[in-house]
Design a protein around this motif. Structure first.
Motif, mmCIF file in Angstrom:
data_model
loop_
_atom_site.group_PDB
_atom_site.id
_atom_site.type_symbol
_atom_site.label_atom_id
_atom_site.label_comp_id
_atom_site.label_asym_id
_atom_site.label_seq_id
_atom_site.Cartn_x
_atom_site.Cartn_y
_atom_site.Cartn_z
ATOM 1 N N GLY A 1 0.789 -1.232 0.000
ATOM 2 C CA GLY A 1 0.000 0.000 0.000
ATOM 3 C C GLY A 1 0.816 1.274 0.000
ATOM 4 N N PHE A 2 2.128 1.156 0.256
ATOM 5 C CA PHE A 2 2.953 2.361 0.319
ATOM 6 C C PHE A 2 3.067 3.033 -1.042
ATOM 7 C CE2 PHE A 2 7.111 4.542 0.310
ATOM 8 C CZ PHE A 2 6.895 5.425 1.352
ATOM 9 N N SER A 3 3.096 2.234 -2.110
ATOM 10 C CA SER A 3 3.229 2.800 -3.455
ATOM 11 C C SER A 3 2.044 3.688 -3.833
ATOM 12 C CB SER A 3 3.417 1.680 -4.481
ATOM 13 O OG SER A 3 3.491 2.203 -5.789
ATOM 14 N N PRO A 4 0.775 3.201 -3.757
ATOM 15 C CA PRO A 4 -0.340 4.096 -4.081
ATOM 16 C C PRO A 4 -0.466 5.272 -3.118
ATOM 17 C CG PRO A 4 -1.136 1.989 -3.246
ATOM 18 C CD PRO A 4 0.313 1.830 -3.521
ATOM 19 N N PHE A 5 -0.090 5.059 -1.840
ATOM 20 C CA PHE A 5 -0.131 6.174 -0.892
ATOM 21 C C PHE A 5 0.823 7.286 -1.301
ATOM 22 C CE2 PHE A 5 2.447 7.916 2.596
ATOM 23 C CZ PHE A 5 1.520 8.792 3.153
ATOM 24 N N LEU A 6 2.044 6.914 -1.666
ATOM 25 C CA LEU A 6 3.032 7.910 -2.054
ATOM 26 C C LEU A 6 2.644 8.597 -3.365
ATOM 27 C CD1 LEU A 6 5.645 9.066 -0.968
ATOM 28 C CD2 LEU A 6 6.903 7.455 -2.374
ATOM 29 N N ASP B 1 0.978 13.680 -5.648
ATOM 30 C CA ASP B 1 0.023 14.451 -6.457
ATOM 31 C C ASP B 1 -0.407 15.719 -5.722
ATOM 32 O OD1 ASP B 1 0.010 12.903 -8.705
ATOM 33 O OD2 ASP B 1 -1.669 11.648 -8.067
ATOM 34 N N SER B 2 -0.667 15.590 -4.439
ATOM 35 C CA SER B 2 -1.055 16.761 -3.641
ATOM 36 C C SER B 2 0.073 17.783 -3.574
ATOM 37 C CB SER B 2 -1.451 16.313 -2.228
ATOM 38 O OG SER B 2 -2.529 15.404 -2.266
ATOM 39 N N VAL B 3 1.294 17.289 -3.405
ATOM 40 C CA VAL B 3 2.451 18.199 -3.349
ATOM 41 C C VAL B 3 2.612 18.945 -4.673
ATOM 42 C CG1 VAL B 3 4.967 18.299 -3.124
ATOM 43 C CG2 VAL B 3 3.637 16.820 -1.602
#
Length: 305
Positions: free
Chosen positions: A51-56, A61-63
């Motif tokens: 799950g770390f990949s989609p979270f990052l 994207d927000s950044v």
């Protein structure tokens, strides 16, 4: 309540969605009921790793959106800054019409890819990726044409200001220049995540995000503030090329590895070491030998009698 009302509505929608999911998971219709159990840290680590990949990806994207707004405000100045940010917000909202369905399509294919990987069926993995890719390319092609023909109808939902409308329509057409290669990125990155190859999927995602971020900061310096809208085009091209080359090579390796090792690959994926697997095989072999010796003794005794 104006903007505050929109924020309150968002929180209410999120809370309602959470309650609905919890009630569904605890309903009697669920084949596998959800209960509170003692957490297993090894499983938790694997979940976090996948799950770390989609979270990052979502976090970066927000950044990037924050960086884009800051760049538009800084280089646009008091005269154009607010106008550019307003247009960028409309453009980002339009892009959700493209990215959200693709996330649903590629996310829905992940269980199929993972199941077939565990079942040692690489041909079905390739077939799944192929049809998901065809579906996403078809969808992005349609949206590319819609962006060229009908963007004004979407912009009218947000504003009647002629200046905002003109800039937003131009921004939509620029942002969607490389929207068709975007389908390659979504399909391949999610396919790698489904195969448990989080390092490669994360590397490909970060590569195109870095290109996007650099272009967002560099283009307004070399040209005008309006050129920040062009940052998505090189990101789409570079990201699609890197994703395609990386995935095609790695899928071939996956197929070969699965054919050669068979169950050993699955054993390794679930965290069982090869040494423990060999020990288990040796124990089974010893038990078989004991059974054979026992049958031999019984047969010899029957002959003696």
């Amino acid at each position: 309540m104006d903007i505050a009302g929109a924020a309150v509505a968002t929180v209410i929608a999120q809370l309602s969605s959470c309650i609905f999911v919890l009630l569904t998971l605890h309903s009697k219709k669920m084949q596998i009921p959800i209960h509170l159990v003692k957490p297993e840290w090894e499983i938790g680590k694997r979940i976090c790793k996948i799950g770390f990949s989609p979270f990052l990806i979502l976090a970066t994207d927000s950044v990037i959106i924050i960086a884009l707004n800051a760049v538009l405000q800084y280089y646009g100045g008091e005269s154009q800054g607010d106008t550019l940010i307003t247009a960028a917000t409309i453009v980002q909202s339009y892009m959700l019409l493209i990215t959200s369905p693709m996330l649903g399509i590629t996310g829905g294919s992940q269980p199929l890819i993972s199941f077939n990987y565990g079942a040692n069926k690489p041909d079905r993995i390739r077939k799944t990726v192929k049809w998901v890719l065809v579906l996403c390319i078809t969808f992005t092609t349609v949206m590319f044409l819609v962006s060229r023909i009908l963007p004004q109808y979407f912009v009218q939902i947000f504003t009647d200001n002629a200046r905002y409308r003109e800039l937003s329509i131009w921004g939509i057409q620029v942002f969607t220049l490389m929207v068709i290669p975007l389908s390659l990125q979504y399909v391949f990155v999610d396919a790698l995540t489904a195969l448990g190859m989080t390092r490669l999927s994360l590397s490909l995602s970060l590569f195109r995000k870095i290109v996007y971020f650099v272009m967002t900061c560099v283009l307004p310096i070399a040209f005008a503030a309006k050129s920040a809208f062009l940052c998505r085009a090189p990101r789409g091209w570079s990201g699609s090329m890197s994703d395609q080359s990386g995935v095609l090579c790695d899928l071939q390796k996956v197929s070969e590895r699965r054919r050669q090792t068979g169950r050993d690959t699955v054993v390794k994926k679930v965290g069982i070491s090869k040494k423990s697997e060999n020990r288990r095989k040796m124990q089974c072999y010893k038990q078989e030998q004991k059974l054979r010796n026992l049958h031999f003794r019984i047969r010899m005794e029957s002959y003696t009698v």
